[in-house]
Design a protein around this motif. Structure first.
Motif, mmCIF file in Angstrom:
data_model
loop_
_atom_site.group_PDB
_atom_site.id
_atom_site.type_symbol
_atom_site.label_atom_id
_atom_site.label_comp_id
_atom_site.label_asym_id
_atom_site.label_seq_id
_atom_site.Cartn_x
_atom_site.Cartn_y
_atom_site.Cartn_z
ATOM 1 N N GLU A 1 0.811 -1.224 0.128
ATOM 2 C CA GLU A 1 0.085 0.002 -0.127
ATOM 3 C C GLU A 1 1.004 1.223 0.072
ATOM 4 N N ASN A 2 2.192 1.162 0.738
ATOM 5 C CA ASN A 2 2.958 2.242 0.841
ATOM 6 C C ASN A 2 4.189 2.170 -0.202
ATOM 7 N N GLU A 3 4.031 1.456 -1.272
ATOM 8 C CA GLU A 3 5.059 1.164 -2.273
ATOM 9 C C GLU A 3 5.945 2.348 -2.639
ATOM 10 N N GLY A 4 7.357 2.357 -2.277
ATOM 11 C CA GLY A 4 8.158 3.363 -2.687
ATOM 12 C C GLY A 4 8.666 4.050 -1.585
ATOM 13 N N LYS A 5 8.010 3.682 -0.340
ATOM 14 C CA LYS A 5 8.361 4.259 1.214
ATOM 15 C C LYS A 5 8.842 3.382 1.724
ATOM 16 N N VAL A 6 10.070 3.524 2.417
ATOM 17 C CA VAL A 6 10.557 2.935 3.508
ATOM 18 C C VAL A 6 9.906 2.924 4.806
ATOM 19 N N LEU A 7 9.556 1.793 5.335
ATOM 20 C CA LEU A 7 8.809 1.785 6.818
ATOM 21 C C LEU A 7 9.669 0.996 7.698
ATOM 22 N N SER A 8 9.755 1.735 9.020
ATOM 23 C CA SER A 8 10.620 1.149 9.570
ATOM 24 C C SER A 8 9.905 0.061 10.449
ATOM 25 N N ARG A 9 10.806 -0.662 11.381
ATOM 26 C CA ARG A 9 10.302 -2.023 12.241
ATOM 27 C C ARG A 9 9.239 -1.463 12.838
ATOM 28 N N SER A 10 9.633 -0.119 13.546
ATOM 29 C CA SER A 10 8.491 0.143 14.725
ATOM 30 C C SER A 10 7.169 0.704 13.927
ATOM 31 N N ARG A 11 7.516 1.092 12.701
ATOM 32 C CA ARG A 11 6.093 1.812 11.885
ATOM 33 C C ARG A 11 5.256 0.437 11.701
ATOM 34 N N LEU A 12 6.017 -0.756 11.204
ATOM 35 C CA LEU A 12 5.041 -1.797 10.991
ATOM 36 C C LEU A 12 4.648 -2.290 12.085
ATOM 37 N N GLU A 13 5.244 -2.396 13.025
ATOM 38 C CA GLU A 13 4.753 -2.790 14.609
ATOM 39 C C GLU A 13 3.803 -2.075 15.171
ATOM 40 N N THR A 14 3.530 -0.911 14.967
ATOM 41 C CA THR A 14 2.605 0.295 15.334
ATOM 42 C C THR A 14 1.311 -0.243 14.368
ATOM 43 N N SER A 15 1.425 -0.762 13.202
ATOM 44 C CA SER A 15 0.335 -1.005 12.423
ATOM 45 C C SER A 15 -0.215 -2.397 12.663
ATOM 46 N N LEU A 16 0.541 -3.398 13.130
ATOM 47 C CA LEU A 16 0.334 -4.802 13.306
ATOM 48 C C LEU A 16 -0.203 -5.125 14.669
ATOM 49 N N TYR A 17 -0.069 -4.352 15.746
ATOM 50 C CA TYR A 17 -0.154 -4.829 16.774
ATOM 51 C C TYR A 17 -1.101 -3.934 17.666
ATOM 52 N N ALA A 18 -1.929 -4.267 18.529
ATOM 53 C CA ALA A 18 -2.832 -3.382 19.241
ATOM 54 C C ALA A 18 -2.362 -3.091 20.568
ATOM 55 N N TRP A 19 -2.737 -2.506 21.674
ATOM 56 C CA TRP A 19 -2.126 -2.228 22.956
ATOM 57 C C TRP A 19 -1.759 -3.424 23.722
ATOM 58 N N ASN A 20 -2.807 -4.429 23.632
ATOM 59 C CA ASN A 20 -2.623 -5.324 24.497
ATOM 60 C C ASN A 20 -1.869 -6.803 23.860
ATOM 61 N N ASP A 21 -1.471 -6.538 22.557
ATOM 62 C CA ASP A 21 -0.519 -7.541 22.020
ATOM 63 C C ASP A 21 0.714 -7.648 22.501
ATOM 64 N N GLU A 22 1.240 -8.813 22.459
ATOM 65 C CA GLU A 22 2.585 -8.779 23.041
ATOM 66 C C GLU A 22 3.381 -9.120 21.672
ATOM 67 N N VAL A 23 4.555 -8.115 21.883
ATOM 68 C CA VAL A 23 5.510 -7.982 20.585
ATOM 69 C C VAL A 23 6.946 -8.727 20.779
ATOM 70 N N GLU A 24 7.436 -9.550 20.296
ATOM 71 C CA GLU A 24 8.766 -10.058 20.283
ATOM 72 C C GLU A 24 9.642 -9.213 19.818
ATOM 73 N N SER A 25 11.079 -9.200 20.162
ATOM 74 C CA SER A 25 11.977 -8.127 19.701
ATOM 75 C C SER A 25 12.228 -8.313 18.051
ATOM 76 N N ASN A 26 12.269 -9.827 17.391
ATOM 77 C CA ASN A 26 12.548 -9.883 16.161
ATOM 78 C C ASN A 26 11.170 -10.264 15.214
ATOM 79 N N THR A 27 10.016 -10.200 15.870
ATOM 80 C CA THR A 27 8.834 -10.533 15.368
ATOM 81 C C THR A 27 8.634 -10.132 13.744
ATOM 82 N N ILE A 28 8.956 -8.922 13.502
ATOM 83 C CA ILE A 28 8.963 -8.250 12.121
ATOM 84 C C ILE A 28 10.058 -9.017 11.144
ATOM 85 N N GLU A 29 11.244 -9.274 11.303
ATOM 86 C CA GLU A 29 11.942 -9.773 10.722
ATOM 87 C C GLU A 29 11.829 -11.422 10.614
#
Length: 220
Positions: free
Chosen positions: A163-191
């Motif tokens: 959806e954002n082709e041509g734009k670099v999205l950081s890991r934190s930006r992807l995590e923000t889009s992927l996980y709600a407040w109560n979701d547990e996020v592991e350190s290397n989950t995006i990778e």
């Protein structure tokens, strides 16, 4: 996709929350106007679903404050108020769409997709990049016209990047889009998710920009 749901009625909010999560969305749910404004200040959302009759601060005030801050996040109003005057007031205050309760959940999902398509300037339902085609409406991905099975979060990451082709999205930006407040996020989950996407769809679709993030290059 990260959404904010503002609804104080559990009979409405529970099926909405569950249904949106089943559609692959990360949903933050608040039940009053002040909590909604705090969430909108603290987080970046792709869509807001907003009831008008909520405690502490009504939906129209939230809309006006949001637009006064130049926040252009798309807002779908869901309300039992069914008069023409109510709809005009909400839309003139900054709402992008208006649905009268009770409504069909599938229609809400369709309207969410329409708003996102409009925000990103796309005319077609599906998003294509090379041999890969992603269809948000059917939640499907094809490579060389053959269906490829992705997990819910793999699909969400791919959708966000395409959806954002041509734009670099950081890991934190992807995590923000992927996980709600109560979701547990592991350190290397995006990778890990991106590694699995590359195995299924080819290593050249998603580029790693070292120290910055991930990129799906613009077609052409």
């Amino acid at each position: 996709m990260r959404l904010l749901l503002v609804e104080d009625d559990d009979l409405v909010g529970d099926p909405l929350h569950l249904g949106l999560e089943q559609q692959g969305c990360a949903v933050d749910w608040v039940r009053d106007g002040i909590s909604a404004e705090h969430a909108l200040f603290a987080e970046n959302y792709e869509i807001v679903i907003l009831d008008l009759n909520i405690p502490n601060r009504d939906g129209i005030t939230i809309l006006k404050n949001l637009r006064a801050q130049d926040n252009a996040v798309p807002v779908i109003i869901v309300s039992a108020r069914d008069s023409i005057e109510d709809r005009i007031t909400a839309l003139n205050s900054g709402g992008d769409d208006y649905m009268i309760k009770p409504f069909d959940l599938n229609e809400l999902y369709a309207r969410v997709r329409v708003l996102l398509r409009r925000v990103h300037g796309r005319s077609s339902l599906s998003i294509k990049r090379g041999t890969v085609e992603l269809d948000p409406s059917s939640h499907s991905v094809k490579r060389n016209n053959h269906e490829v099975t992705l997990t819910r979060r793999e699909f969400s990451i791919l959708h966000m990047l395409m959806e954002n082709e041509g734009k670099v999205l950081s890991r934190s930006r992807l995590e923000t889009s992927l996980y709600a407040w109560n979701d547990e996020v592991e350190s290397n989950t995006i990778e890990v998710h991106i590694h699995h996407i590359r195995k299924k769809l080819g290593s050249h679709l998603i580029r790693t920009i070292r120290g910055v993030g991930y990129l799906v290059e613009r077609a052409g």
